[in-house]
Design an enzyme around this catalytic site. Sequence first.
Site, PDB file in Angstrom:
ATOM      1  CB  SER A  59      -1.292  -0.052   0.729  1.00  0.00           C
ATOM      2  OG  SER A  59      -1.491  -1.091   0.364  1.00  0.00           O
ATOM      3  CE  LYS A  62      -4.663   1.213  -0.230  1.00  0.00           C
ATOM      4  NZ  LYS A  62      -3.920  -0.324  -0.534  1.00  0.00           N
ATOM      5  CE1 TYR A 167      -4.980   2.290   3.119  1.00  0.00           C
ATOM      6  CE2 TYR A 167      -4.579   0.447   4.013  1.00  0.00           C
ATOM      7  CZ  TYR A 167      -4.757   1.333   3.138  1.00  0.00           C
ATOM      8  OH  TYR A 167      -3.715   1.249   2.369  1.00  0.00           O
TER       9      TYR A 167
END
Length: 377
Positions: A59, A62, A167
């Site tokens: 992540s 991201k 999330y």
Amino acid sequence: MGSQTIQALLDEAVANGAAPGLTAAIAHPDGTDSFHAAGVRGAADPSAMRPDDTFWIASCTKAITSAAALQLVERGVLDLDAPVGERLPNLASPQVLEGFDADGAPRLRPARQPLTLRRLLTHTSGLAYDFFHADLARYYASVGGSLMESAPGAPVLAFDPGQGWQYGIGIDAVGWLVEQAAGQGLDAYVAEHVTGPLGMTDTAFVATPELEARAAGMHHRTPDGAFVPAPHLPASPVYYGGGGLRSTAPGYLKFLRAVIAEDGGGVLGPRTLRWLRDADSAMPAGDLDTAMAPISHDFRPLPGTPKTWTLGFLRNEADVPGMRRAGSLAWGGLANCYYWADPASGVAGVLCGQFLPFGDPGMLAAFEALERAVYAQ
């Protein structure tokens, strides 16, 4: 404290069982960078860890995908507040999970608000990860399959868009939007407009043989604290945006340097930089409750410090004594990679491990100790 002290800190963390091996990269306020490595590449690989070894950064991807989308907004190609269903039909009519009947059957209804790029970027879309949302985990257990199999065709939301923070896979959907708007794969767009111009030569969605040769081994930590070698999770282009990149600690630091630089490293425009740095709302963000313990622990970054979300990062709204200043940006990756970027102090740092579950207490302690050591210099 100098570079030698940071090295000693990492050596001690490995000796205390934080990870088989670690790498770290630090951007110092004088404009210099330092790179560190400790331990070995894996429980089954006694090769000494090197600063330029590669990791699945999960992540940490991201923020890079978010920056790519914001570049397109700054150019007028995308709109932060237009319904994304106009470009992505699979996101035009999402369903919201309201709960379960007495017999356990899930109850779904149409979403009352549209999905927008802003909501996707801020994790207020309702597109949650099932491993951080017990009801979604129960839903997929009930209907069969998994979130990753079902979401591209028929996304199920945890709540109406704009009505909460959770999330999830919203940034994967941002990747789909970038591809549609740019007319090319996310990997190609990011390489052309973000990682390439920043000189992130060791950062890629599809690792070359040379990058694979420097790969840290993946592990799972058992309940007794041992590290068991595990296969790397397979990468799917459908989910590149939320977690597909492999990189190095020094490579990812180049992106963080651009985020804290006033000129965006010559790659992030002034509006993109502002969107990445500034809080988008006062909605609390960042705390995660696990629904699947083998994948993640509960995660409580900077407990007691107010936190919000920008269009790319978790942002702390108060100074943390001995650590980052208010307005700093941070997050991590599932396999225990973590970073922060502090525009006010001109400091940033990355710490990379390679194992599950996420939110490992030993790794988080090492990350905090690293950050404190940097600010004590």
